[in-house]
Scaffold this motif. Structure first.
Motif, PDB file in Angstrom:
ATOM      1  N   ARG A 103       7.916   6.518  -6.816  1.00  0.00           N
ATOM      2  CA  ARG A 103       7.747   6.610  -5.363  1.00  0.00           C
ATOM      3  C   ARG A 103       8.457   5.453  -4.668  1.00  0.00           C
ATOM      4  O   ARG A 103       9.104   5.624  -3.629  1.00  0.00           O
ATOM      5  CB  ARG A 103       6.266   6.610  -5.016  1.00  0.00           C
ATOM      6  CG  ARG A 103       5.985   6.688  -3.532  1.00  0.00           C
ATOM      7  CD  ARG A 103       4.565   7.078  -3.275  1.00  0.00           C
ATOM      8  NE  ARG A 103       4.222   6.897  -1.869  1.00  0.00           N
ATOM      9  CZ  ARG A 103       3.070   7.289  -1.340  1.00  0.00           C
ATOM     10  NH1 ARG A 103       2.173   7.897  -2.088  1.00  0.00           N
ATOM     11  NH2 ARG A 103       2.809   7.079  -0.067  1.00  0.00           N
ATOM     12  N   ALA A 104       8.350   4.245  -5.236  1.00  0.00           N
ATOM     13  CA  ALA A 104       9.047   3.095  -4.660  1.00  0.00           C
ATOM     14  C   ALA A 104      10.557   3.302  -4.701  1.00  0.00           C
ATOM     15  O   ALA A 104      11.275   2.925  -3.761  1.00  0.00           O
ATOM     16  CB  ALA A 104       8.665   1.827  -5.416  1.00  0.00           C
TER      17      ALA A 104
ATOM     18  N   ALA B 129       0.834  -1.209   0.000  1.00  0.00           N
ATOM     19  CA  ALA B 129       0.000   0.000   0.000  1.00  0.00           C
ATOM     20  C   ALA B 129       0.865   1.253   0.000  1.00  0.00           C
ATOM     21  O   ALA B 129       1.814   1.372   0.779  1.00  0.00           O
ATOM     22  CB  ALA B 129      -0.924  -0.004   1.214  1.00  0.00           C
ATOM     23  N   LEU B 130       0.519   2.190  -0.887  1.00  0.00           N
ATOM     24  CA  LEU B 130       1.120   3.521  -0.899  1.00  0.00           C
ATOM     25  C   LEU B 130       0.090   4.457  -0.268  1.00  0.00           C
ATOM     26  O   LEU B 130      -0.926   4.752  -0.896  1.00  0.00           O
ATOM     27  CB  LEU B 130       1.431   3.962  -2.328  1.00  0.00           C
ATOM     28  CG  LEU B 130       2.381   3.076  -3.137  1.00  0.00           C
ATOM     29  CD1 LEU B 130       2.511   3.605  -4.560  1.00  0.00           C
ATOM     30  CD2 LEU B 130       3.738   2.975  -2.467  1.00  0.00           C
ATOM     31  N   PRO B 131       0.292   4.895   0.954  1.00  0.00           N
ATOM     32  CA  PRO B 131      -0.732   5.702   1.636  1.00  0.00           C
ATOM     33  C   PRO B 131      -1.212   6.868   0.789  1.00  0.00           C
ATOM     34  O   PRO B 131      -0.426   7.662   0.294  1.00  0.00           O
ATOM     35  CB  PRO B 131      -0.008   6.182   2.900  1.00  0.00           C
ATOM     36  CG  PRO B 131       1.002   5.121   3.171  1.00  0.00           C
ATOM     37  CD  PRO B 131       1.468   4.672   1.814  1.00  0.00           C
ATOM     38  N   GLY B 132      -2.527   6.909   0.588  1.00  0.00           N
ATOM     39  CA  GLY B 132      -3.125   7.984  -0.179  1.00  0.00           C
ATOM     40  C   GLY B 132      -3.003   7.847  -1.673  1.00  0.00           C
ATOM     41  O   GLY B 132      -3.404   8.750  -2.413  1.00  0.00           O
TER      42      GLY B 132
ATOM     43  N   ARG C 115       6.080  -2.058   6.518  1.00  0.00           N
ATOM     44  CA  ARG C 115       5.019  -1.133   6.135  1.00  0.00           C
ATOM     45  C   ARG C 115       5.415   0.332   6.361  1.00  0.00           C
ATOM     46  O   ARG C 115       5.020   1.225   5.630  1.00  0.00           O
ATOM     47  CB  ARG C 115       3.753  -1.460   6.942  1.00  0.00           C
ATOM     48  CG  ARG C 115       2.495  -0.764   6.460  1.00  0.00           C
ATOM     49  CD  ARG C 115       1.331  -1.019   7.419  1.00  0.00           C
ATOM     50  NE  ARG C 115       1.195  -2.425   7.712  1.00  0.00           N
ATOM     51  CZ  ARG C 115       0.502  -3.290   6.976  1.00  0.00           C
ATOM     52  NH1 ARG C 115      -0.110  -2.844   5.894  1.00  0.00           N
ATOM     53  NH2 ARG C 115       0.411  -4.563   7.317  1.00  0.00           N
ATOM     54  N   ARG C 116       6.234   0.558   7.391  1.00  0.00           N
ATOM     55  CA  ARG C 116       6.622   1.925   7.737  1.00  0.00           C
ATOM     56  C   ARG C 116       7.514   2.559   6.679  1.00  0.00           C
ATOM     57  O   ARG C 116       7.624   3.787   6.611  1.00  0.00           O
ATOM     58  CB  ARG C 116       7.313   1.921   9.102  1.00  0.00           C
ATOM     59  CG  ARG C 116       6.401   1.457  10.236  1.00  0.00           C
ATOM     60  CD  ARG C 116       7.175   1.148  11.492  1.00  0.00           C
ATOM     61  NE  ARG C 116       8.101   0.037  11.308  1.00  0.00           N
ATOM     62  CZ  ARG C 116       8.829  -0.499  12.291  1.00  0.00           C
ATOM     63  NH1 ARG C 116       8.727  -0.013  13.510  1.00  0.00           N
ATOM     64  NH2 ARG C 116       9.647  -1.507  12.039  1.00  0.00           N
ATOM     65  N   THR C 117       8.157   1.730   5.849  1.00  0.00           N
ATOM     66  CA  THR C 117       8.985   2.261   4.767  1.00  0.00           C
ATOM     67  C   THR C 117       8.162   3.111   3.804  1.00  0.00           C
ATOM     68  O   THR C 117       8.666   4.077   3.225  1.00  0.00           O
ATOM     69  CB  THR C 117       9.649   1.101   3.999  1.00  0.00           C
ATOM     70  OG1 THR C 117      10.531   0.399   4.873  1.00  0.00           O
ATOM     71  CG2 THR C 117      10.427   1.589   2.786  1.00  0.00           C
ATOM     72  N   TRP C 118       6.890   2.745   3.637  1.00  0.00           N
ATOM     73  CA  TRP C 118       6.051   3.373   2.617  1.00  0.00           C
ATOM     74  C   TRP C 118       5.244   4.544   3.148  1.00  0.00           C
ATOM     75  O   TRP C 118       4.548   5.206   2.383  1.00  0.00           O
ATOM     76  CB  TRP C 118       5.114   2.326   2.019  1.00  0.00           C
ATOM     77  CG  TRP C 118       5.883   1.150   1.532  1.00  0.00           C
ATOM     78  CD1 TRP C 118       6.086  -0.026   2.190  1.00  0.00           C
ATOM     79  CD2 TRP C 118       6.601   1.045   0.298  1.00  0.00           C
ATOM     80  NE1 TRP C 118       6.884  -0.863   1.438  1.00  0.00           N
ATOM     81  CE2 TRP C 118       7.211  -0.232   0.279  1.00  0.00           C
ATOM     82  CE3 TRP C 118       6.775   1.901  -0.789  1.00  0.00           C
ATOM     83  CZ2 TRP C 118       7.980  -0.661  -0.799  1.00  0.00           C
ATOM     84  CZ3 TRP C 118       7.543   1.474  -1.851  1.00  0.00           C
ATOM     85  CH2 TRP C 118       8.138   0.207  -1.851  1.00  0.00           C
TER      86      TRP C 118
ATOM     87  N   GLY D 289       5.482  13.860  -3.649  1.00  0.00           N
ATOM     88  CA  GLY D 289       4.774  14.202  -4.870  1.00  0.00           C
ATOM     89  C   GLY D 289       3.549  13.333  -5.026  1.00  0.00           C
ATOM     90  O   GLY D 289       3.521  12.205  -4.536  1.00  0.00           O
ATOM     91  N   PRO D 290       2.507  13.835  -5.690  1.00  0.00           N
ATOM     92  CA  PRO D 290       1.257  13.088  -5.789  1.00  0.00           C
ATOM     93  C   PRO D 290       1.359  11.899  -6.719  1.00  0.00           C
ATOM     94  O   PRO D 290       2.062  11.921  -7.719  1.00  0.00           O
ATOM     95  CB  PRO D 290       0.270  14.130  -6.346  1.00  0.00           C
ATOM     96  CG  PRO D 290       1.139  15.068  -7.127  1.00  0.00           C
ATOM     97  CD  PRO D 290       2.446  15.128  -6.394  1.00  0.00           C
ATOM     98  N   VAL D 291       0.657  10.847  -6.364  1.00  0.00           N
ATOM     99  CA  VAL D 291       0.496   9.684  -7.233  1.00  0.00           C
ATOM    100  C   VAL D 291      -0.994   9.458  -7.374  1.00  0.00           C
ATOM    101  O   VAL D 291      -1.660   9.120  -6.400  1.00  0.00           O
ATOM    102  CB  VAL D 291       1.153   8.419  -6.642  1.00  0.00           C
ATOM    103  CG1 VAL D 291       0.970   7.242  -7.588  1.00  0.00           C
ATOM    104  CG2 VAL D 291       2.624   8.652  -6.383  1.00  0.00           C
ATOM    105  N   PRO D 292      -1.580   9.671  -8.553  1.00  0.00           N
ATOM    106  CA  PRO D 292      -3.020   9.471  -8.685  1.00  0.00           C
ATOM    107  C   PRO D 292      -3.388   8.028  -8.410  1.00  0.00           C
ATOM    108  O   PRO D 292      -2.651   7.107  -8.744  1.00  0.00           O
ATOM    109  CB  PRO D 292      -3.287   9.854 -10.156  1.00  0.00           C
ATOM    110  CG  PRO D 292      -1.982   9.663 -10.844  1.00  0.00           C
ATOM    111  CD  PRO D 292      -0.930   9.990  -9.824  1.00  0.00           C
ATOM    112  N   ARG D 293      -4.539   7.842  -7.804  1.00  0.00           N
ATOM    113  CA  ARG D 293      -4.962   6.490  -7.451  1.00  0.00           C
ATOM    114  C   ARG D 293      -5.133   5.615  -8.678  1.00  0.00           C
ATOM    115  O   ARG D 293      -4.788   4.463  -8.679  1.00  0.00           O
ATOM    116  CB  ARG D 293      -6.272   6.536  -6.657  1.00  0.00           C
ATOM    117  CG  ARG D 293      -6.087   6.999  -5.225  1.00  0.00           C
ATOM    118  CD  ARG D 293      -7.432   7.029  -4.520  1.00  0.00           C
ATOM    119  NE  ARG D 293      -7.260   7.415  -3.149  1.00  0.00           N
ATOM    120  CZ  ARG D 293      -6.994   6.580  -2.153  1.00  0.00           C
ATOM    121  NH1 ARG D 293      -6.845   5.302  -2.425  1.00  0.00           N
ATOM    122  NH2 ARG D 293      -6.860   6.988  -0.907  1.00  0.00           N
ATOM    123  N   GLY D 294      -5.731   6.159  -9.700  1.00  0.00           N
ATOM    124  CA  GLY D 294      -5.962   5.354 -10.886  1.00  0.00           C
ATOM    125  C   GLY D 294      -7.079   4.373 -10.648  1.00  0.00           C
ATOM    126  O   GLY D 294      -6.920   3.429  -9.880  1.00  0.00           O
TER     127      GLY D 294
END
Length: 277
Positions: free
Chosen positions: A196-197, A139-142, A260-263, A269-274
């Motif tokens: 982001r990763a 999971a990428l929060p948000g 999980r805390r890594t992410w 910067g924004p990443v659209p959910r898609g």
């Protein structure tokens, strides 16, 4: 000693089994590949053997662990609730199907997504060995969820899975079209998710789209940065790609990625959910 918990690491039937105290601290682990039990605290030796007895194979060895690497120390300190390694393919969508408030039509649209992720996940799990590591549902929060994250000798691959529905799929720079359905933003999403990763892991990450059960795949000539995979071609591609990471690097990156805390808080910067449909 009562209260010891046995927790798996990695996919079912592979990797290690960790024996933890009730507070989450590891006191031993059983490596199923080497058939060896490493005991961190000798006073718990008998309790560890009792807890592991249902899982042991004949001829196992027992003793103190080898000198731990930094990756070993980080893994041992990882709280079980923060560990992403046990996630199943399609974990997030399975939760939506089982417990979400979506109506029947929405659940009907989600099922092909789940089946595609499970199919691709099974193929990627076949890579798991001392040289390869695979995570699902990161999971990428948000910003949504990375369906699969593959870490191995040829580098890191961030994979978005799309059901092909036995139709023609066309991959462009920004959009992906399956049959006559409305175009999806998966190429744009996976590029930004991979970026982001890469920031979170401080290592290069390649974006990839996995088309499951597409009758035909057409990729625009301008799409050079995204790997387009199918279940039948994923393993040969990953196995034959030139090696860029050594085994200690693979393990260190896997330990970092499974936390999980890594992410959290690494968006930069924004990443659209898609939308997934």
């Amino acid at each position: 000693m009562r209260g010891l918990r046995v927790l798996p690491s990695g996919r079912p039937g592979r990797g290690r089994l960790y024996v933890n105290l009730p507070d989450g601290q590891a006191v031993a682990w059983y490596d199923r590949e080497t058939n060896r039990i490493s005991v961190l605290r000798d006073e718990h030796r008998e309790a560890v053997l009792a807890a592991l007895r249902p899982y042991l194979h004949q001829g196992y060895t027992l003793g103190p662990p080898p000198v731990p690497t930094p990756a070993d120390l980080r893994r041992l300190a990882l709280p079980p609730d923060e560990d992403l390694a046990p996630n199943r393919p399609g974990e997030a969508l399975l939760g939506e199907l089982a417990y979400g408030s979506a109506g029947a039509r929405a659940r009907h649209r989600l099922r092909p997504e789940v089946l595609a992720q499970q199919r691709m996940g099974e193929e990627l799990d076949a890579l798991e060995s001392p040289d390869w590591r695979v995570l699902h549902a990161v999971a990428l929060p948000g910003a949504g969820v990375i369906d699969h994250l593959v870490i191995g000798p040829s580098g890191i691959l961030c994979v978005r899975t799309v059901p092909g529905r036995r139709q023609r799929a066309a991959v462009g720079d920004l959009l992906l079209t399956v049959g006559r359905a409305e175009p999806r933003q998966d190429p744009r999403w996976i590029r930004q998710a991979a970026a982001r990763a890469s920031r979170a892991l401080t290592a290069p990450v390649t974006p990839a789209l996995a088309l499951v059960e597409a009758s035909r795949i057409e990729v625009a000539p301008t799409v050079r940065d995204i790997r387009v995979l199918q279940p039948a071609t994923a393993l040969p591609y990953l196995s034959e790609a030139p090696a860029t990471l050594k085994p200690p690097d693979v393990e260190a990156l896997f330990v970092l990625a499974r936390d999980r805390r890594t992410w959290a808080g690494r968006s930069a910067g924004p990443v659209p959910r898609g939308p997934r449909r």
